[in-house]
Design a protein around this motif. Structure first.
Motif, short mmCIF file in Angstrom:
data_model
loop_
_atom_site.label_atom_id
_atom_site.label_comp_id
_atom_site.label_asym_id
_atom_site.label_seq_id
_atom_site.Cartn_x
_atom_site.Cartn_y
_atom_site.Cartn_z
N THR A 88 -39.19 11.43 -29.61
CA THR A 88 -38.48 11.37 -27.89
C THR A 88 -39.80 11.61 -27.31
O THR A 88 -40.57 12.90 -27.68
N GLY A 89 -39.77 10.98 -26.32
CA GLY A 89 -41.28 11.51 -25.61
C GLY A 89 -42.36 11.68 -25.44
O GLY A 89 -43.91 11.99 -24.55
N ASN A 104 -36.80 7.38 -24.89
CA ASN A 104 -36.11 8.85 -24.99
C ASN A 104 -34.83 9.23 -26.44
O ASN A 104 -34.45 9.37 -25.97
N LYS A 151 -41.17 8.77 -20.40
CA LYS A 151 -39.92 9.37 -21.40
C LYS A 151 -38.55 9.00 -21.18
O LYS A 151 -37.88 9.43 -22.26
N LEU A 210 -41.58 16.96 -24.54
CA LEU A 210 -41.29 16.76 -23.06
C LEU A 210 -41.93 17.67 -22.11
O LEU A 210 -43.22 18.06 -22.68
#
Length: 333
Positions: A68-69, A105, A138, A281
């Motif tokens: 993710t991100g 996400n 993100k 993140l």
């Protein structure tokens, strides 16, 4: 080393540590032997033919895992990759193809490296660029697209001595030739971010002047095949990463053999980076929240029969989108 054009020259074994908007690049080179019936290696690795299975047991590769991100940009130089993800999409791509995956996400995917040839070695080489996303990007849904070798723009040049130069434009533009559009929620999609990614091939002794970009851009060149490369009067050896001044022209001259270069440049995102394993993140709290969300949801159900699936040996290159409803095949070559 440091001068007014070349900031650093770093020897590379596997990982290229980069700067915003890039995170790092992995350069995989494996000398797989002929395949067995299950598309794994028929023989154990030797000193002369080393290879890694990574996390695969039968077929080498990376079974089901989350991200993710950020984005992965996978450029294949030789061999095959089978892609599967938690959106229900899959595909097979190979030498010259590029896959651009926006993890947004959250997504699970796997990348397996099936060994297709049973009658000859299966040399494997790819780059995977980990490319950051802005805080807003993100939050977007994950997506991916294939850039087939038949469609990737090339700029073909000759220098003053009639030596050939070929530049594959993966992102951005070169000499007025634009790359295939990047995914919509990519930092590289906006022209003002000046994200230029080129795969360059120079004949022996070929010379080229790379144009300046902005003073705020990050700029790297990775010399990954050849003997020597002259960069602004400095001799650089094979498998070295060069960090360069961005707002000046850069003169390159290949040595006595063909030179291949991965060229990376782009405007920084300029946001905090918090990275833990496969998640990127903006803060530790966001990382903790993402890991809790992954443990609860696995970023969606895994729709495949195993954590390390592969397609049949005879499967041609293709990509599927929209949970497999749309299938795309390049012109086969």
């Amino acid at each position: 080393m440091e001068n007014n054009v070349i900031y650093n020259i770093t020897p590379i074994e596997f990982r290229l540590d980069l700067k915003d908007p890039f995170l790092f690049t992995a350069h995989h080179v494996d000398h797989f032997p002929a395949a067995n019936k299950d598309m794994g290696p028929a023989f154990e690795p030797t000193i002369d033919e080393p290879y890694r299975m990574y996390y695969g047991d039968i077929v080498p590769g990376f079974p089901e895992h989350p991200h993710t991100g950020f984005e992965t940009i996978t450029l294949v130089e030789s061999g095959f990759v089978d892609h599967f993800d938690s959106l229900g999409n899959g595909g097979r791509y190979a030498a010259g193809d590029v896959q651009w995956l926006s993890t947004g996400n959250g997504i699970e995917h796997c990348e397996m490296f099936p060994l297709i040839h049973q009658d000859k070695p299966n040399t494997f080489e790819l780059f995977q660029i980990w490319f950051n996303s802005s805080a807003e990007q993100k939050k977007q849904d994950p997506a991916y697209k294939m850039m087939w070798r038949e469609h990737i723009p090339h700029v073909s040049l000759k220098d003053s001595h009639e030596n050939n130069i070929d530049i594959r434009v993966i992102s951005g533009e070169f000499n007025g030739k634009d790359a295939i559009p990047r995914p919509a929620h990519s930092w590289a999609a906006a022209k003002e971010n000046n994200v230029n990614i080129y795969m360059m091939t120079l004949d022996a002794h070929a010379e080229i002047v790379m144009p300046a970009t902005t003073s705020t851009s990050t700029r790297f060149a990775y010399f990954y095949q050849g003997t020597t490369l002259n960069v602004e009067g400095e001799t650089v050896q094979f498998r070295h990463l060069i960090e360069l001044k961005s707002d000046t022209e850069i003169h390159l001259t290949a040595g006595d053999h063909e030179a291949r270069i991965l060229w990376l440049e782009g405007e920084p995102i300029g946001e905090p980076v918090a990275m833990r394993g496969p998640f990127v993140l903006n803060s530790d709290q966001e990382l903790n929240d993402a890991f809790r969300r992954y443990r609860a949801t696995h970023f969606g159900d895994w729709p495949w029969s195993s954590s390390a699936p592969v397609f049949k040996r005879e499967q041609p290159r293709f990509a599927s989108y929209n949970a497999g409803e749309i299938k795309e095949f390049p012109e086969q070559s």
